[in-house]
Design an enzyme around this catalytic site. Structure first.
Site: not given
Ligand code: E4P
Length: 218
Positions: A83
């Protein structure tokens, strides 16, 4: 449509993976910090029982280091997805890692223009954050629609739309209607997908009536 779990909680992931409905996992530095365990060990453990892509995020903001971190994380297991954040350096790292055949998930996407760049950089997944847009009064779902529409115009763009920052079950229904390839779902919301009070009430009355017959199936 694929369902990923947005979690680094090994116990919870194991429990929900028993359904056979979990196609992959996404983590981020916040989710890892919440577990208080060694990052690389957690990723390796999740990869040992989840066959689909398991996203592990780089933490450098410099392209050279991002690529090095990406290589280190990719060596943990053959189903690790790297990522990278949607920044100038992140896009360069995405292009370099994707060119090597490494699966890249470009995260922190908040606009269609960003999503187009990630696709051109060879990302396997683009992660638009719906909930965080909704939180500031923007329309997260509209962004998912826009990205699906744009990618659909260019069949040579193979990047999958991974709807992220999901806040409630309706988000999942909405992104499924929009044509998102994947939704990454917090465990609590995954459980809300199958729970319904009318299911519980109906089952209770069926079982009561069945018991009164005195019969057994086996
Ligand atoms: C995606 O890969 C992220 O880990 C995640 O969906 C972030 O979500 P949040 O806004 O609930 O932290």
């Amino acid at each position: 449509m694929k369902f990923f779990l947005d979690s680094a909680d090994v116990k919870e992931i194991k429990e929900l993976a028993e359904t056979g409905l979990i196609d992959g996992i996404t983590t981020n530095p916040t989710l890892i910090a919440k577990e208080g365990k060694d990052f690389k060990k957690v990723i390796a453990e999740i990869c040992s029982f989840i066959p689909g892509p398991v996203s592990a995020e780089v933490t450098s903001t410099d392209v050279k280091e991002m690529i090095q971190e990406g290589h280190t994380l990719a060596r943990l297991a053959n189903n690790v997805a790297i990522k990278v954040p949607l920044t100038f350096d992140g896009l360069k790292a995405c292009k370099a890692l994707s060119d090597e055949g490494i699966v890249v998930n470009v995260t922190l996407c908040f606009s269609a223009a960003q999503a187009l760049l990630a696709a051109k950089a060879g990302a396997t997944f683009i992660s638009p954050f719906m909930g965080r847009l909704d939180d500031i009064g923007h329309n997260g779902l509209e962004l998912i629609h826009e990205i699906c529409h744009i990618y659909g115009n260019y069949p040579n763009l193979t990047t999958e739309v991974l709807a992220a920052s999901i806040r409630h079950p309706l988000h999942i229904i909405d992104v499924a209607k929009a044509g998102a390839d994947v939704a990454t779902i917090p465990p609590k919301i995954f459980k809300q997908l199958y729970q319904h009070p009318l299911t519980d009430k109906g089952l209770e009355s069926f079982l009561k009536d069945w018991k009164a017959t005195g019969q057994k199936i086996i």
